[in-house]
Write a protein that holds these residues in place. Structure first.
Motif, PDB file in Angstrom:
ATOM      1  N   GLY A 106     -25.766  19.066  20.744  1.00 19.35           N
ATOM      2  CA  GLY A 106     -26.192  17.821  20.700  1.00 19.35           C
ATOM      3  C   GLY A 106     -25.257  17.018  19.488  1.00 19.35           C
ATOM      4  N   GLY A 107     -25.062  15.876  19.593  1.00 17.53           N
ATOM      5  CA  GLY A 107     -23.794  15.785  18.713  1.00 17.53           C
ATOM      6  C   GLY A 107     -23.490  14.611  19.172  1.00 17.53           C
ATOM      7  N   PHE A 108     -23.276  14.390  20.152  1.00 18.43           N
ATOM      8  CA  PHE A 108     -22.104  13.619  20.498  1.00 18.43           C
ATOM      9  C   PHE A 108     -22.696  11.947  21.059  1.00 18.43           C
ATOM     10  N   VAL A 109     -21.384  11.324  20.998  1.00 19.70           N
ATOM     11  CA  VAL A 109     -21.067   9.789  21.306  1.00 19.70           C
ATOM     12  C   VAL A 109     -20.082   8.934  22.034  1.00 19.70           C
ATOM     13  N   ALA A 110     -19.825   9.502  22.804  1.00 18.58           N
ATOM     14  CA  ALA A 110     -18.997   9.785  23.476  1.00 18.58           C
ATOM     15  C   ALA A 110     -18.921  10.887  24.726  1.00 18.58           C
ATOM     16  N   ILE A 111     -18.632  10.106  26.281  1.00 18.14           N
ATOM     17  CA  ILE A 111     -17.821  11.158  27.209  1.00 18.14           C
ATOM     18  C   ILE A 111     -17.213  10.473  28.416  1.00 18.14           C
ATOM     19  N   ALA A 112     -16.211  11.224  28.454  1.00 20.02           N
ATOM     20  CA  ALA A 112     -14.633  10.915  29.766  1.00 20.02           C
ATOM     21  C   ALA A 112     -14.981  11.884  30.786  1.00 20.02           C
ATOM     22  N   CYS A 113     -14.565  11.450  31.965  1.00 21.25           N
ATOM     23  CA  CYS A 113     -14.281  12.368  32.921  1.00 21.25           C
ATOM     24  C   CYS A 113     -12.214  12.135  33.931  1.00 21.25           C
ATOM     25  N   GLY A 114     -11.625  13.524  33.943  1.00 19.70           N
ATOM     26  CA  GLY A 114     -11.025  13.760  34.020  1.00 19.70           C
ATOM     27  C   GLY A 114     -10.793  13.731  36.085  1.00 19.70           C
ATOM     28  N   ASP A 115     -10.043  13.518  36.567  1.00 21.89           N
ATOM     29  CA  ASP A 115     -10.170  14.146  37.806  1.00 21.89           C
ATOM     30  C   ASP A 115     -11.220  15.631  38.330  1.00 21.89           C
ATOM     31  N   HIS A 116     -10.626  16.936  37.004  1.00 22.15           N
ATOM     32  CA  HIS A 116     -11.573  18.437  37.447  1.00 22.15           C
ATOM     33  C   HIS A 116     -11.690  18.489  36.114  1.00 22.15           C
ATOM     34  N   HIS A 117     -12.130  17.850  34.929  1.00 23.71           N
ATOM     35  CA  HIS A 117     -11.938  17.534  33.556  1.00 23.71           C
ATOM     36  C   HIS A 117     -12.599  17.063  32.895  1.00 23.71           C
ATOM     37  N   SER A 118     -13.418  17.376  31.775  1.00 19.84           N
ATOM     38  CA  SER A 118     -14.599  16.759  30.875  1.00 19.84           C
ATOM     39  C   SER A 118     -14.109  16.774  29.348  1.00 19.84           C
ATOM     40  N   VAL A 119     -14.528  15.621  28.787  1.00 18.09           N
ATOM     41  CA  VAL A 119     -14.526  15.627  27.692  1.00 18.09           C
ATOM     42  C   VAL A 119     -15.153  14.597  26.852  1.00 18.09           C
ATOM     43  N   ALA A 120     -15.370  15.140  25.053  1.00 18.57           N
ATOM     44  CA  ALA A 120     -16.869  14.655  24.868  1.00 18.57           C
ATOM     45  C   ALA A 120     -16.498  14.425  23.219  1.00 18.57           C
ATOM     46  N   LEU A 121     -16.277  13.105  22.350  1.00 21.32           N
ATOM     47  CA  LEU A 121     -16.533  13.029  21.715  1.00 21.32           C
ATOM     48  C   LEU A 121     -17.942  13.155  20.602  1.00 21.32           C
ATOM     49  N   ARG A 122     -17.977  13.932  19.498  1.00 20.94           N
ATOM     50  CA  ARG A 122     -18.678  14.409  18.268  1.00 20.94           C
ATOM     51  C   ARG A 122     -18.881  13.627  17.355  1.00 20.94           C
ATOM     52  N   ASP A 123     -19.921  12.941  16.820  1.00 23.62           N
ATOM     53  CA  ASP A 123     -20.406  12.291  15.663  1.00 23.62           C
ATOM     54  C   ASP A 123     -19.447  12.930  14.394  1.00 23.62           C
ATOM     55  N   ASP A 124     -18.726  13.829  14.207  1.00 25.50           N
ATOM     56  CA  ASP A 124     -18.289  14.266  13.610  1.00 25.50           C
ATOM     57  C   ASP A 124     -16.619  13.737  13.532  1.00 25.50           C
ATOM     58  N   GLY A 125     -16.238  12.989  14.596  1.00 22.75           N
ATOM     59  CA  GLY A 125     -14.654  12.739  15.688  1.00 22.75           C
ATOM     60  C   GLY A 125     -14.455  13.683  15.690  1.00 22.75           C
ATOM     61  N   THR A 126     -14.811  15.137  15.637  1.00 33.73           N
ATOM     62  CA  THR A 126     -13.904  16.233  16.814  1.00 33.73           C
ATOM     63  C   THR A 126     -14.052  15.680  18.200  1.00 33.73           C
ATOM     64  N   VAL A 127     -13.233  16.669  18.585  1.00 30.41           N
ATOM     65  CA  VAL A 127     -13.178  16.437  20.791  1.00 30.41           C
ATOM     66  C   VAL A 127     -13.800  17.894  20.710  1.00 30.41           C
ATOM     67  N   VAL A 128     -14.267  17.937  21.703  1.00 33.20           N
ATOM     68  CA  VAL A 128     -14.481  18.759  22.902  1.00 33.20           C
ATOM     69  C   VAL A 128     -14.056  18.510  24.203  1.00 33.20           C
ATOM     70  N   THR A 129     -13.506  19.474  25.018  1.00 32.11           N
ATOM     71  CA  THR A 129     -12.826  19.623  26.832  1.00 32.11           C
ATOM     72  C   THR A 129     -13.435  20.706  27.376  1.00 32.11           C
ATOM     73  N   TRP A 130     -13.583  20.043  28.730  1.00 33.80           N
ATOM     74  CA  TRP A 130     -14.099  21.560  29.366  1.00 33.80           C
ATOM     75  C   TRP A 130     -13.584  20.733  30.447  1.00 33.80           C
ATOM     76  N   GLY A 131     -13.616  22.118  31.937  1.00 38.74           N
ATOM     77  CA  GLY A 131     -13.654  22.134  33.094  1.00 38.74           C
ATOM     78  C   GLY A 131     -12.260  22.794  33.287  1.00 38.74           C
ATOM     79  N   ASP A 132     -11.535  21.937  34.488  1.00 34.84           N
ATOM     80  CA  ASP A 132     -10.476  22.632  34.925  1.00 34.84           C
ATOM     81  C   ASP A 132      -9.126  22.848  33.578  1.00 34.84           C
ATOM     82  N   HIS A 133      -8.272  22.963  33.244  1.00 35.68           N
ATOM     83  CA  HIS A 133      -7.271  23.647  32.283  1.00 35.68           C
ATOM     84  C   HIS A 133      -5.894  23.954  32.844  1.00 35.68           C
ATOM     85  N   ARG A 134      -5.341  23.927  34.813  1.00 32.01           N
ATOM     86  CA  ARG A 134      -4.510  24.178  35.332  1.00 32.01           C
ATOM     87  C   ARG A 134      -3.258  23.558  34.745  1.00 32.01           C
ATOM     88  N   ARG A 135      -3.523  22.366  34.456  1.00 30.88           N
ATOM     89  CA  ARG A 135      -2.814  21.937  33.972  1.00 30.88           C
ATOM     90  C   ARG A 135      -2.268  20.577  32.088  1.00 30.88           C
TER      91      ARG A 135
END
Length: 165
Positions: A106-135
């Motif tokens: 847990g600890g996330f405060v925001a989310i966003a999606c690209g075509d095949h990947h996603s990003v989440a922002l933690r409450d400590d200001g760090t970023v987590v990404t997952w999904g496609d990384h071909r580009r």
């Protein structure tokens, strides 16, 4: 296309090939909407999630049915929702790890999606990404903190630092 009226109702129009319009929500007060390629997601004021449209790649079938959500986002064939406890839920296509690599803590405060990947922002200001990384959607993600906002394009992501850079 989907629009959210100021009275909390949802209006849909446009192509009907994948049930983008007929399956749209007809009851409830909504606070947020998001669209993928052929599916849509709406967030009710009670924190529940409603999905409609194409479900060829599980865009609807695996949608969360429990929990209180505060934010939603759609990629091309997948969706992400942020619970009020800071945890992230993903559903839909996972051909490019859109679901398999999603964060489980847990600890996330925001989310966003690209075509095949996603990003989440933690409450400590760090970023987590997952999904496609071909580009390099994930490979070049920032590893330091200090971020206050995130956004995604089709194959790229952005993060805004607390100093405006």
């Amino acid at each position: 296309s989907v629009a959210l009226r100021d009275d909390g109702t949802v209006v849909t129009w446009g192509e009907q090939v994948r049930a983008q319009r007929d399956d749209g929500p007809t009851s409830g007060r909504f606070v947020s909407i998001a669209c993928g390629y052929g599916h849509s997601v709406a967030l009710r004021d009670d924190g529940t999630v409603v999905t409609w449209g194409d479900h060829m790649r599980a865009q609807r079938d695996d949608a969360p049915t429990s929990g209180r959500f505060v934010s939603i986002a759609c990629g091309e064939y997948h969706s992400v929702a942020l619970r009020d406890d800071g945890t992230v839920v993903t559903w839909g296509d996972h051909m490019r790890a859109q679901r398999d690599d999603a964060p489980t803590s847990g600890g996330f405060v925001a989310i966003a999606c690209g075509d095949h990947h996603s990003v989440a922002l933690r409450d400590d200001g760090t970023v987590v990404t997952w999904g496609d990384h071909r580009r390099s959607q994930r490979d070049d993600a920032p590893t330091s903190g200090g971020f206050v906002a995130i956004a995604c394009g089709d194959y790229h992501s952005l993060a805004l630092r607390d100093d405006g850079t």
